[in-house]
Every structure is written in structure tokens, then in C-alpha cells.
Design a protein around this motif. Structure first.
Motif, PDB file in Angstrom:
ATOM      1  N   GLU A  37       0.836  -1.193   0.000  1.00  0.00           N
ATOM      2  CA  GLU A  37       0.000   0.000   0.000  1.00  0.00           C
ATOM      3  C   GLU A  37       0.877   1.251   0.000  1.00  0.00           C
ATOM      4  O   GLU A  37       2.100   1.167   0.056  1.00  0.00           O
ATOM      5  CB  GLU A  37      -0.899   0.014   1.253  1.00  0.00           C
ATOM      6  CG  GLU A  37      -1.823  -1.178   1.383  1.00  0.00           C
ATOM      7  CD  GLU A  37      -2.426  -1.307   2.766  1.00  0.00           C
ATOM      8  OE1 GLU A  37      -3.629  -1.628   2.848  1.00  0.00           O
ATOM      9  OE2 GLU A  37      -1.708  -1.079   3.765  1.00  0.00           O
ATOM     10  N   ARG A  38       0.218   2.390  -0.031  1.00  0.00           N
ATOM     11  CA  ARG A  38       0.887   3.662   0.184  1.00  0.00           C
ATOM     12  C   ARG A  38       0.689   4.089   1.631  1.00  0.00           C
ATOM     13  O   ARG A  38      -0.379   3.890   2.214  1.00  0.00           O
ATOM     14  CB  ARG A  38       0.318   4.739  -0.740  1.00  0.00           C
ATOM     15  CG  ARG A  38       0.602   4.518  -2.203  1.00  0.00           C
ATOM     16  CD  ARG A  38       2.045   4.780  -2.537  1.00  0.00           C
ATOM     17  NE  ARG A  38       2.319   4.479  -3.944  1.00  0.00           N
ATOM     18  CZ  ARG A  38       3.533   4.472  -4.463  1.00  0.00           C
ATOM     19  NH1 ARG A  38       4.585   4.757  -3.701  1.00  0.00           N
ATOM     20  NH2 ARG A  38       3.702   4.192  -5.731  1.00  0.00           N
ATOM     21  N   SER A  39       1.729   4.690   2.200  1.00  0.00           N
ATOM     22  CA  SER A  39       1.604   5.227   3.548  1.00  0.00           C
ATOM     23  C   SER A  39       0.921   6.589   3.486  1.00  0.00           C
ATOM     24  O   SER A  39       0.705   7.156   2.411  1.00  0.00           O
ATOM     25  CB  SER A  39       2.987   5.387   4.184  1.00  0.00           C
ATOM     26  OG  SER A  39       3.697   6.448   3.554  1.00  0.00           O
ATOM     27  N   ALA A  40       0.604   7.115   4.644  1.00  0.00           N
ATOM     28  CA  ALA A  40      -0.004   8.441   4.706  1.00  0.00           C
ATOM     29  C   ALA A  40       0.926   9.501   4.121  1.00  0.00           C
ATOM     30  O   ALA A  40       0.465  10.530   3.613  1.00  0.00           O
ATOM     31  CB  ALA A  40      -0.351   8.782   6.157  1.00  0.00           C
ATOM     32  N   GLU A  41       2.252   9.244   4.147  1.00  0.00           N
ATOM     33  CA  GLU A  41       3.224  10.178   3.568  1.00  0.00           C
ATOM     34  C   GLU A  41       3.458   9.941   2.078  1.00  0.00           C
ATOM     35  O   GLU A  41       4.165  10.712   1.433  1.00  0.00           O
ATOM     36  CB  GLU A  41       4.568  10.071   4.299  1.00  0.00           C
ATOM     37  CG  GLU A  41       4.530  10.463   5.768  1.00  0.00           C
ATOM     38  CD  GLU A  41       4.036   9.338   6.658  1.00  0.00           C
ATOM     39  OE1 GLU A  41       3.951   8.187   6.185  1.00  0.00           O
ATOM     40  OE2 GLU A  41       3.720   9.624   7.827  1.00  0.00           O
ATOM     41  N   GLY A  42       2.879   8.872   1.524  1.00  0.00           N
ATOM     42  CA  GLY A  42       3.012   8.608   0.099  1.00  0.00           C
ATOM     43  C   GLY A  42       4.023   7.552  -0.266  1.00  0.00           C
ATOM     44  O   GLY A  42       4.141   7.175  -1.443  1.00  0.00           O
TER      45      GLY A  42
END
Length: 396
Positions: free
Chosen positions: A152-157
Motif C-alpha cells: 500500500e501507500r503510507s499516509a506520507e506517500g
């Protein structure tokens, strides 16, 4: 009547599953995508070797129903000719990868899917239902889909690798993400995640096991986006089907409308690049169609484990699922299940009707196997006076 049998594995193409209407042959598209030639071949094989009915599964796969045992080998040959069959059963079983349908060329999704397929050659033997999710768009969309290992992508991208059941994932690079996913699968096996050939990552995590590196450097995934409904999207036309089932003829008609069809885990097909909605019978193109609020498995007689019919009852009740305080709130589902396994919707639903030997058990905010709020309801009573059962308990 005996309890339904939980197989612990899903059908494949090389290992089909017997059902009440013949063999169920599940085809796993590479990268979640069928080219025009592949979709056309599936339609032709369904018509020639099956009963012409095709299911879209919650794992983003395509299932041909009613396949005859004596023509299974010929069906496999037809599908192998267009690149849809694995070299052997072990490779097919390992290749349990769910890919976000919401990708664009160059964003790394298809490249990562291909890399993970290749890396799985080094994976240990895994349970039949153990799977991977590639959900690396800006916002996850597969959070409600079953998967044991998630990219997935993290909240920071940044890109993260997350074990299902963990709130945080480990940062990984695109070049090594596939191999790190296989390494996590190896940890799952070595940590005792498999018992008698079965096991899921979330259950291992609930037992207290933790993969290395998550606590110190873990990152939360980005906030999810809502699943799009039928209609036109930035990626093409998204088309739904009643109970996720279409005919061979419908698939044959849709196949040439775009360069490829993306098979979604939401029982819809995305026709790449299409800028208008096709006009064919049996399509769901309106996001407010009440049939989108009902989930139902094949039921009897198509499934030998089903205790009763499902889809006729679900179809009759769909029109009564109006939004408002008395009935189901917007976004809530009615699940009609042929038995307590709840294959079509394993998780909880606002309302569930589970077929039993004595009728249909009504379950509120639970799964098909949970205790009934009102047991033994008849299909006739449910159809004749649906408001008495679909209303919330405290509704007037």
C-alpha cells in the motif's frame, strides 16, 4: 442435515470445484486484467464447455460455471492458448494476487504485479486462501477485501508492506517490494501460521506474533477512498451485474469495447478507456440500483451445500431496501446466504438471511453464522411482508 463443509481452498482452473451445476473453474487474470482476446476466449469456453454463466468473485477472479468434467481438459487447452493457465497447480495456487483496478500506465501497479508473480516461485507452500493485495494508488481501495499481505501507500506517500491485522506497515522500495512480500509470507509459515494446511495472517497477528521491523519503523496506510459505483470513471466505464453474474454472450459483447477489461473485487468490470456506458440487457450502470445493496451466493440448487434458494428471494427484497430511518441506511447491505458459510459476504452485514433446514434465519449486524435475531422465517412471509423483517427493531 449436516453442517456445511468448509473446504479451506478456493477453486482454480487446474483444480476446479464440484458444485450442484457442474464444475466451477476459476480463472485468475494476470494483473487483474483481461485482454480482448482473453475475455473473448473465456466467453467462448463458457458457452462451449459450461452452462454459459460466469461469476465475478470477491477476489477479482472470473468463474465459469457448469463445466462438464469430460470437457474440462479441452477448456484448459482453450484458455492456455491465450495465456490464462499456469504451468502447474502449485504455481496457480500461489498466484493469489488481488490488484487494484484503479491504476494508470506508469504508476508501477502492473510492474509490481508481474514482479510478485515471478517472486512467488520462491515462496513456501501457503494455505489455499492465503493471498496478496497490491493497492498502491494514492488512497487504498481494497481495505475491505480479503488479503493476508498488503502492499500500500503510507499516509506520507511512500510504499509500505503490511501484514493483515497490523495497523502499521514497513517501508519498502518498488524494486524490492515483491521479494519482501515473499519474505513476509515465509515468516508467516515459520511463525506457525499454518495448521493442517490452513491459516490466515490476521489470526496469527491476533495470537501475538509480530513481523520484525514494524514497531520501530512502521507507517500507517493512507486513508482509504470509497469504492466507486457503476458509471464513467477516469479509467473507463465501470459496469455492474446482478449478483456479480453475467452470461457468456454479455462478456462476448463487452470484450471488444476497450483494449482490456479489468476484473474488480466489487463484482464489476472496468472497460478500459470507454467513455460511454454500453446499452446491453443485464448491466447495472446506475449506482443507485437497489440490486447493488443485496449480496447473494448461488444458493440451491446450484450449490449442493445450500439449504435453500437465495437469489429469487434477494431479488424480491431488493426493491424494499429504501434508504431512510425505518429500513437499511444508505450503504448498508442485505446478505442472503444459502448456508452458514456466507461465501458471498464473509463479513458482517446490516441484515443477513441465512437459509437453514427450517427456513431463513434473520441476523442483524452479523455474519451468516451468527445467532439469529429471528429464526425460521419462510420465503413466502419475507416476500409478502418484507417491512416486518427489514425494519430496524425500534422502527415504528
Amino acid at each position: 442435515m449436516s453442517d456445511p463443509v468448509i473446504q479451506g481452498w478456493c477453486p482454480g482452473a487446474l483444480r476446479p470445484m464440484a458444485s450442484g451445476d457442474g464444475l466451477v473453474v476459476r480463472v485468475r487474470p494476470h494483473g487483474g486484467r483481461l485482454t480482448t482476446a482473453q475475455a473473448s476466449a473465456i466467453a467462448a469456453a463458457s458457452a462451449e464447455h459450461g452452462n454459459g454463466l460466469i461469476d465475478l468473485s470477491a477476489r477479482g477472479n472470473v468463474q465459469l460455471r457448469g463445466v462438464r468434467a469430460e470437457t474440462h481438459e479441452a477448456l484448459i487447452a482453450d484458455l492456455r492458448a491465450v495465456g490464462l493457465i499456469d504451468a502447474d497447480l502449485a504455481q496457480e495456487t500461489r498466484r493469489n494476487i488481488l490488484v487494484t483496478p484503479l491504476w494508470s500506465p506508469g504508476d508501477g501497479v502492473q510492474e509490481l504485479a508481474a514482479a510478485l508473480e515471478a517472486a512467488l516461485a520462491e515462496a513456501p507452500e501457503l494455505p489455499g486462501k492465503f493471498g496478496f493485495a497490491i493497492d498502491i494508488g494514492p488512497a487504498p481501495v481494497l481495505q475491505d477485501c480479503a488479503a493476508d499481505i498488503r502492499l500500500e501507500r503510507s499516509a506520507e506517500g511512500g510504499l509500505i508492506l503490511r501484514a493483515d491485522g497490523m495497523a502499521l506497515g514497513c517501508p519498502v522500495g518498488l524494486a524490492d517490494a515483491a521479494h519482501e512480500a515473499v519474505r513476509l509470507a515465509r515468516w508467516f509459515v515459520q511463525s506457525g501460521g499454518v495448521t493442517e494446511g490452513r491459516g490466515r495472517m490476521a489470526a496469527l497477528i491476533r495470537g501475538g506474533a509480530r513481523p520484525a521491523g514494524v514497531q520501530a519503523g512502521g507507517r500507517p496506510p493512507a486513508s482509504p477512498r470509497s469504492v466507486p459505483g457503476p458509471g464513467l470513471t477516469a479509467w473507463g466505464a465501470l459496469i455492474g451485474f446482478e449478483f456479480g453474474q453475467l452470461t457468456a454472450g454479455t462478456l462476448a459483447a463487452l470484450a471488444p469495447l476497450g483494449p482490456a477489461l479489468r476484473v474488480t473485487p466489487w463484482r464489476m468490470l472496468l472497460i478500459e478507456g470507454l467513455t460511454n456506458l454500453p446499452r446491453l440487457a443485464g448491466l447495472i450502470t446506475d449506482p443507485d440500483d437497489p440490486l447493488r445493496r443485496v449480496v447473494a451466493c448461488t444458493g440451491a440448487p446450484g450449490c449442493p451445500q445450500a439449504r435453500g434458494s437465495t437469489r429469487p428471494l434477494a431479488r424480491a427484497l431488493a426493491a424494499h431496501l429504501a434508504t431512510g430511518p425505518a429500513l437499511l441506511p444508505e450503504g448498508a447491505l442485505l446478505h442472503v446466504s444459502g448456508c452458514a458459510k456466507g461465501c458471498a459476504h464473509p463479513g458482517p452485514a446490516a441484515l443477513t438471511l441465512t437459509a437453514t433446514a427450517t427456513g431463513y434465519d434473520l441476523i442483524r449486524h452479523g455474519t451468516a453464522r451468527d445467532p439469529a435475531t429471528r429464526p425460521g422465517l419462510s420465503a413466502a412471509a419475507l416476500t409478502a411482508t418484507p417491512d416486518l423483517f427489514l425494519k430496524a427493531p425500534d422502527a415504528p
